[in-house]
Enzyme design. Structure first.
Site, mmCIF file in Angstrom:
data_model
loop_
_atom_site.group_PDB
_atom_site.id
_atom_site.type_symbol
_atom_site.label_atom_id
_atom_site.label_comp_id
_atom_site.label_asym_id
_atom_site.label_seq_id
_atom_site.Cartn_x
_atom_site.Cartn_y
_atom_site.Cartn_z
ATOM 1 N N GLY A 489 -25.318 -28.870 33.775
ATOM 2 C CA GLY A 489 -24.688 -27.932 32.860
ATOM 3 C C GLY A 489 -25.419 -27.799 31.543
ATOM 4 O O GLY A 489 -25.610 -26.701 31.034
ATOM 5 N N THR A 810 -19.457 -23.067 28.753
ATOM 6 C CA THR A 810 -20.283 -22.170 29.558
ATOM 7 C C THR A 810 -21.456 -22.889 30.206
ATOM 8 O O THR A 810 -21.985 -22.425 31.223
ATOM 9 C CB THR A 810 -20.829 -21.007 28.705
ATOM 10 O OG1 THR A 810 -21.585 -21.549 27.610
ATOM 11 C CG2 THR A 810 -19.695 -20.153 28.167
ATOM 12 N N CYS A 811 -21.841 -24.029 29.637
ATOM 13 C CA CYS A 811 -22.975 -24.752 30.217
ATOM 14 C C CYS A 811 -22.670 -25.245 31.621
ATOM 15 O O CYS A 811 -23.582 -25.437 32.433
ATOM 16 C CB CYS A 811 -23.381 -25.915 29.320
ATOM 17 S SG CYS A 811 -22.071 -27.114 29.052
ATOM 18 N N VAL A 812 -21.379 -25.483 31.904
ATOM 19 C CA VAL A 812 -21.008 -25.927 33.248
ATOM 20 C C VAL A 812 -20.068 -24.926 33.917
ATOM 21 O O VAL A 812 -19.394 -25.246 34.897
ATOM 22 C CB VAL A 812 -20.354 -27.338 33.213
ATOM 23 C CG1 VAL A 812 -21.397 -28.394 32.952
ATOM 24 C CG2 VAL A 812 -19.235 -27.409 32.179
#
Length: 843
Positions: A489, A810-812
């Site tokens: 992520g 949002t990274c994951v």
């Protein structure tokens, strides 16, 4: 033949003969390419009214008054094109322009030869059935009528290829054109069917055509593929012998080989497909040829061919790195010098030059042998890389993902999972570097607001090793590490942060403006970036030597940006960035090798210019369509002005589009040359270094041959996801849950999760997209469905307080959803969060 072409281009083209023709012969020969005589070639046509007979059905026989002179005119035109290759574009342009004194009954050359070609028996045979093409091409003794038919067809293909380069879309579609010089758009479908059937045979059945050309040689000596490679299933032996097979010519026409026909057909078919991709004048399935393939076995078959291609590519790389360099070929000169006097050094030098030429020829022959071998064992790849539109887009995306997985397994010793790969480094067999040092190269500490600069500094030296898993640690302005464990992520957050920063023309946290956008906010490389930097460095008092180093550094940054985009494609990470179509087209036409891909396959045209500069596009159209007597009123010469430098310190650089361009006025006769040169400069020449650097970086991560499977709009879909409506059923089926929302043994979703999907199902697509972007940073789903989203779409609880808004990581791709108890409250809070962008943190 392939080797001869390479040898002619690389060696013989550099040899200049100094024997002049006598004056009479020179005058007689140059008179053949007289503009006036070529432009008036078709003023006297057969038939009572001076018109060629037009027929509606391909292959329908002509009546006794129509088309009887087409073969003679085509034969003459084709002879000129073959005998004067350096003047070929002039000859095509003069035929296109037509009679110097226009008469109402004169038919444009392209239309004239189209009518004659379409009415020919050869055209009709190929148009009706792709299975009839191979026997037709393999004919050892074609009839006189077949020779005539092919002559007319070849002239038409030559002219139409040229015409598409200078024709804008409106003229092509027949709207607003003051001179109908193209074939009717309603008949383009017939042309495409003909080209499809012919192109399919030339590529997919290339080995059978090669066998036909080798038949004579094989009867005398063993010229089978085993002579070069051993068994066909084991391409392990590098070809070393010369290729003695004779090239297969088209209907016995001198100088027109099957390879030449293949290049012409492929280029024209792709040009028409590109036009159709913009204007959609053909049915959606018109381009497919799936009926000629076993589609159930197509993907595994292509993957197997790609593995074979890797073996041959390794041999190409070995040949390129052969220690027997040109410098070493100077040795014979020294050897001969011991036996001859110093006065013979010129002869010795010539001997060394001859040896270098021979070495170059042998390398070209080996390369051609390998190419023919690939054509024989990888016919599906030949189709995908030359005519990918024969295969459905979704199938090609699946193949692309398979290629990536194959490459990952090859590079990572079969360990695709990042954690397993890291363990294999730590506890596996020894590497060139100690394990900790090797893994440290793939780890970076990244400061917020400095993502691109830090990424470039720490990862540029990785080169193609950026393909491997990387680990990112984000730190704040006080160098304090942010929370978050990189299970994939944080890597996504890092890549999207670098992209959003470096590709934003208005971002002040980057050193240069690397990319700029057009009126539709589509990005392309900043054409003046290098000149802007030079002006800035000059004003700072930077010396010339240091300035060259700074320009090199700038191009390395473009190369790194290419790698970053390539990394996203390689990992299947969608990013919300949109590129201009003409720039994406260069990705699919990179030419060159994996080590140095370039935009050499791209050809600028006026239609692409519309995406770069709408005003310039309309201005050039006005020039093109203006009456001849008004052209010089534009007051143009063959120069272009570039405005460069930072704000407040602008400079104007004048460049010539042709030698002596400042003194060359644009006239009615040369305006097409001006339009072509201006289009080339703005779309290619001005940004060549930036574009090639970017493509070099992109090609180091994603094989250029993989990108050639897609057109520009398809590539944009690979980058940013599908434009289709968000499929809630697919999204729900491929969502993971955490915390309280984990699905238990009863298999039932949590009531709040059920409410979420009820709300999503009832939202309009525009709001669904906003939710998807809120969670994933991209408003589109993967083309192959949410099962391909990396990381997976996830939902976990964030407490029972219904006054809280949903938040995301949002990274994951994680949505943190409070445990709402009513659909009304959930809908209101979700949309409020989406509109405000509320709540982001790392998990």
């Amino acid at each position: 033949m392939e080797s001869n072409i390479d040898f002619d281009r690389e060696v013989l083209a550099k040899v200049f003969l100094t024997l002049p023709l006598n004056t009479y012969l020179h005058e007689r020969i140059t008179s053949l390419i007289n503009e006036n005589s070529i432009r008036n070639l078709l003023t006297k046509k057969d038939g009572a009214d001076g018109q060629a007979v037009r027929l509606n059905t391909p292959g329908q026989s002509r009546d006794s008054t129509g088309g009887s002179n087409a073969q003679l005119l085509a034969g003459y035109a084709l002879t000129l094109l073959r005998c004067f290759p350096r003047r070929a574009d002039d000859i095509r342009m003069w035929l296109y322009l037509g009679p110097t004194a226009q008469a109402s009954r004169d038919m444009p050359a392209t239309r004239y030869f189209w009518d004659a070609a379409k009415a020919s028996t050869v055209f009709g045979t190929i148009w009706q059935n792709s299975r009839t093409v191979l026997p037709l091409l393999k004919l050892s003794q074609p009839t006189g009528q077949q020779v005539d038919d092919w002559t007319v067809i070849m002239v038409f293909l030559e002219l139409y290829t040229f015409l598409l380069k200078i024709m804008d879309d409106e003229e092509f579609m027949g709207s607003g054109s003051r001179r109908n010089s193209a074939i009717p758009v309603g008949e383009v479908g017939d042309l495409v069917t003909f080209l499809k059937n012919l192109g399919f045979t030339l590529h997919f059945q290339s080995s059978e055509l090669t066998a036909a050309s080798d038949a004579v040689g094989r009867s005398a000596v063993n010229t089978s593929i085993g002579r070069y490679f051993g068994k066909t299933t084991e391409p392990a032996v590098k070809p070393t012998a010369a290729d003695n097979s004779k090239p297969l010519t088209l209907a016995g026409l001198p100088g027109l080989t099957i390879d030449y026909l293949k290049g012409l057909v492929t280029g024209l078919l792709r040009a028409v497909y590109e036009r159709d991709s913009r204007r959609h004048f053909l049915p959606a399935n018109h381009w497919l040829m799936t009926e000629r393939f076993d589609m159930t076995a197509f993907i595994p078959g292509v993957v197997a061919e790609e593995e074979s291609r890797h073996l041959v590519q390794d041999q190409d790389d070995d040949d390129r790195d052969d220690p027997e360099s040109d410098e070493e070929l100077d040795e014979p000169e020294g050897f001969l010098g011991q036996a001859h006097s110093g006065g013979r050094r010129g002869t010795n030098s010539g001997w060394a030059s001859l040896l270098r030429s021979q070495n170059a020829r042998e390398r070209a022959q080996r390369k051609a042998s390998r190419k023919r071998y690939l054509e024989s064992v990888a016919p599906r790849l030949e189709i995908l890389q030359n005519m990918p539109f024969f295969i459905p887009f979704v199938t090609r995306v699946e193949i692309f993902r398979q290629f990536v997985q194959l490459d990952q397994e090859k590079r990572r010793n079969g360990h695709v999972d990042p954690d397993v790969w890291r363990q294999s480094i730590m506890f596996g067999p020894p590497n060139d570097l100690p394990p900790h040092e090797l893994l440290a190269r793939h780890h970076a500490k990244i400061r917020r607001k400095n993502e691109f600069a830090d990424a470039f500094e720490q990862f540029y030296e990785l080169g193609s090793d950026l393909k491997e898993p990387i680990q990112i640690t984000f730190v704040d302005e006080f160098d304090i590490q942010e929370a978050g464990i990189d299970g994939g992520g944080v890597t996504k957050e890092f890549l999207t942060s670098v992209i959003s920063q470096a590709f934003d023309p208005a971002n002040e946290n980057i050193e240069h403006v690397y990319f700029i956008e057009n009126d539709k906010h589509l990005l392309y490389p900043n054409s003046t970036a290098i000149e802007d930097a030079k002006v800035q460095y000059k004003q700072m008092g930077v010396k010339e030597s240091a300035m060259r180093a700074e320009v090199k550094h700038l191009l390395q940054q473009y190369e790194f940006l290419g790698r970053i985009i390539g990394k996203c494609l390689y990992e299947g990470i969608l990013v919300d960035v949109s590129f201009a179509g003409f720039f994406l087209k260069k990705w699919a036409l990179t030419g060159g090798t994996n080590s140095a891909p370039m935009e050499s396959g791209y050809r600028a045209n006026i239609n692409d210019l519309r995406e770069l500069d709408e005003g310039l596009y309309h201005g050039l159209l006005a020039l093109k369509n203006a009456p001849a007597e008004q052209v010089e009123d534009f007051g143009l010469t063959f120069i272009v002005d570039d405005v460069v430098g930072p704000e407040g310190h602008k400079e104007v650089i004048e460049r010539e589009l042709i030698p002596g361009g400042a003194n060359a006025a644009v006239t009615a006769e040369n305006r097409l040359v001006y339009i072509n040169r201006m289009s080339w400069y703005r779309l290619q020449g001005q940004s060549t270094q930036q574009t090639n650097a970017f493509l070099r970086g992109l090609g180091s991560i994603v094989q250029p041959s993989w990108l050639s499977m897609f057109n520009q709009s398809e590539l944009q879909t690979l980058i940013g996801g599908a434009a289709a409506e968000i499929n809630i059923t697919d999204m729900r089926r491929n969502t993971q849950y955490g915390g309280t929302y984990v699905i238990g043994d009863d298999g039932q979703e949590h009531p709040s999760v059920q409410l979420f999907w009820h709300v999503m199902a009832n939202l309009p697509d525009v709001q669904r997209r906003k939710v998807v972007k809120f969670v994933t940073s991209t408003p589109r789903g993967p083309l192959l469905g949410f099962s391909q989203l990396n990381p997976r779409f996830s939902i976990r609880d964030s407490g029972a307080d219904e006054n809280r808004l949903p938040s995301t990581s949002t990274c994951v791709n994680l949505l943190k959803l409070p445990m709402y108890r009513s659909a009304e409250v959930l809908r209101a809070k979700l949309l409020a969060a989406v509109e405000s962008g509320a709540g982001f943190d790392l998990s």
